[in-house]
Design an enzyme around this catalytic site. Structure first.
Site, PDB file in Angstrom:
ATOM      1  N   ASP A  42       0.837  -1.207   0.000  1.00 16.81           N
ATOM      2  CA  ASP A  42       0.000   0.000   0.000  1.00 16.81           C
ATOM      3  C   ASP A  42       0.869   1.252   0.000  1.00 16.81           C
ATOM      4  O   ASP A  42       0.360   2.375  -0.054  1.00 16.81           O
ATOM      5  CB  ASP A  42      -0.999   0.002   1.155  1.00 16.81           C
ATOM      6  CG  ASP A  42      -0.349  -0.087   2.526  1.00 16.81           C
ATOM      7  OD1 ASP A  42       0.897  -0.142   2.598  1.00 16.81           O
ATOM      8  OD2 ASP A  42      -1.085  -0.111   3.534  1.00 16.81           O
ATOM      9  N   SER A  43       2.182   1.054   0.014  1.00 15.18           N
ATOM     10  CA  SER A  43       3.128   2.159  -0.176  1.00 15.18           C
ATOM     11  C   SER A  43       2.911   2.826  -1.528  1.00 15.18           C
ATOM     12  O   SER A  43       3.388   3.941  -1.754  1.00 15.18           O
ATOM     13  CB  SER A  43       4.571   1.645  -0.082  1.00 15.18           C
ATOM     14  OG  SER A  43       4.765   0.518  -0.921  1.00 15.18           O
ATOM     15  N   ASP A  81      -0.919  -6.209   0.067  1.00 14.25           N
ATOM     16  CA  ASP A  81      -1.337  -5.531   1.297  1.00 14.25           C
ATOM     17  C   ASP A  81      -2.846  -5.336   1.321  1.00 14.25           C
ATOM     18  O   ASP A  81      -3.442  -4.911   0.328  1.00 14.25           O
ATOM     19  CB  ASP A  81      -0.687  -4.142   1.391  1.00 14.25           C
ATOM     20  CG  ASP A  81       0.627  -4.153   2.132  1.00 14.25           C
ATOM     21  OD1 ASP A  81       0.889  -5.116   2.884  1.00 14.25           O
ATOM     22  OD2 ASP A  81       1.409  -3.201   1.967  1.00 14.25           O
ATOM     23  N   LYS A 110      -1.237  -9.472   3.204  1.00 10.69           N
ATOM     24  CA  LYS A 110      -0.517  -8.993   4.387  1.00 10.69           C
ATOM     25  C   LYS A 110      -1.361  -7.957   5.102  1.00 10.69           C
ATOM     26  O   LYS A 110      -2.008  -7.128   4.464  1.00 10.69           O
ATOM     27  CB  LYS A 110       0.834  -8.378   4.007  1.00 10.69           C
ATOM     28  CG  LYS A 110       1.631  -7.852   5.218  1.00 10.69           C
ATOM     29  CD  LYS A 110       3.045  -7.449   4.841  1.00 10.69           C
ATOM     30  CE  LYS A 110       3.124  -6.124   4.115  1.00 10.69           C
ATOM     31  NZ  LYS A 110       2.706  -4.972   5.000  1.00 10.69           N
ATOM     32  N   GLU A 112      -1.468  -5.438   8.945  1.00 13.64           N
ATOM     33  CA  GLU A 112      -0.646  -4.881  10.018  1.00 13.64           C
ATOM     34  C   GLU A 112      -1.260  -5.121  11.393  1.00 13.64           C
ATOM     35  O   GLU A 112      -2.482  -5.064  11.554  1.00 13.64           O
ATOM     36  CB  GLU A 112      -0.481  -3.370   9.816  1.00 13.64           C
ATOM     37  CG  GLU A 112       0.222  -2.992   8.520  1.00 13.64           C
ATOM     38  CD  GLU A 112       0.337  -1.491   8.322  1.00 13.64           C
ATOM     39  OE1 GLU A 112       0.854  -1.076   7.271  1.00 13.64           O
ATOM     40  OE2 GLU A 112      -0.092  -0.729   9.222  1.00 13.64           O
ATOM     41  N   GLU A 176       9.183  -3.842  10.667  1.00 10.31           N
ATOM     42  CA  GLU A 176       9.513  -2.527  10.109  1.00 10.31           C
ATOM     43  C   GLU A 176      10.059  -1.591  11.179  1.00 10.31           C
ATOM     44  O   GLU A 176       9.406  -1.341  12.196  1.00 10.31           O
ATOM     45  CB  GLU A 176       8.289  -1.893   9.444  1.00 10.31           C
ATOM     46  CG  GLU A 176       8.597  -0.528   8.829  1.00 10.31           C
ATOM     47  CD  GLU A 176       7.510  -0.008   7.908  1.00 10.31           C
ATOM     48  OE1 GLU A 176       7.619   1.165   7.483  1.00 10.31           O
ATOM     49  OE2 GLU A 176       6.561  -0.751   7.604  1.00 10.31           O
TER      50      GLU A 176
END
Length: 257
Positions: A42-43, A81, A110, A112, A176
């Protein structure tokens, strides 16, 4: 758990795992030759759309870019993501994860978080959706991007969460901006591969945003090493094109019908 995921897990303690991001077929097809895992992160919100955070990234954005990436990834494990506010509860997470998997044909998703998302992760895995975890700095909810694990209480929480993620069934964990000795401890403690980004050499593998790696982003985080200067190459090519057009050197007969 499918064979591709199992083979990925087996890399732990045997060989360093290589991972980079991709948002398009062209980039994906290049990095796929060298990667074990290609992440549609999602970056892309900040890298492609100049968003101030990843919170503005939508499910549709992730799906469309992932469909493009899928066409370029032939060898690597492809992970996508789940964007912000798409897994607030188990029902929502399952619906959106199924949508991502079915429309993009990716290998895994993925998300978080630690303790707060354990039940969600268990639900996804129960429904045969492979999940990659993510601890340390969590961009979707972070108020700052300072490295994690300096304070004892914080270290204990991250270490606890890594074990909870493993017990829930994740096949790998991204760490991270995690303090070096903590990343080392987690990597030794859990049986699944850890993938670091700003989390020291002690992780089982490393991931970077490809645009950072090749020098397309102006902002350079401490954990980024630039291996190329694609910005200069693009600039030089555009300048040469401009000069050729102005001087009527392009197109030539070779490039005309």
């Amino acid at each position: 758990m499918n064979k591709k995921i199992l083979n990925f897990i087996k890399k732990k303690n045997k060989t360093k795992i290589i991972s980079l991001t991709a948002y398009s077929k062209n980039i994906a097809s290049i990095i796929d030759r060298h990667c074990d895992l290609v992440l549609v992160g999602d970056s892309l919100g900040s890298v492609l759309y100049s968003f101030s955070s990843t919170k503005k990234v939508t499910l549709d954005m992730m799906i469309e870019h992932s469909k493009s990436v899928r066409m370029g990834v032939k060898k690597s494990l492809m992970v996508v993501d789940m964007p912000h506010n798409t897994y607030r509860n188990s029902k929502e997470a399952l619906s959106n994860a199924k949508k991502i998997i079915s429309k993009t044909k990716c290998d895994a998703i993925k998300l978080e978080g630690g303790k707060k998302v354990i039940q969600i992760i268990k639900t996804l895995i129960k429904n045969k959706i492979p999940v990659m975890g993510h601890l340390g700095v969590l961009p979707q909810s972070a108020t700052n991007f300072k490295f994690k694990g300096k304070e004892i209480a914080e270290r204990k929480i991250i270490l606890r969460d890594s074990k909870l993620l493993e017990d829930a069934g994740v096949f790998s964990i991204v760490l991270e901006c995690v303090e070096s000795s903590l990343a080392k401890e987690i990597t030794k403690t859990v049986k699944v591969p850890t993938i670091g980004i700003g989390a020291s050499v002690h992780c089982d593998g490393q991931v970077l945003v490809t645009d950072d790696l090749i020098g397309l982003n102006k902002i350079k985080a401490r954990f980024v090493k630039r291996y190329s200067n694609i910005e200069k190459q693009i600039n030089d090519a555009a300048l040469k094109f401009k000069k050729d057009v102005i001087r009527s050197k392009f197109p030539t007969k070779k490039h005309s019908y």
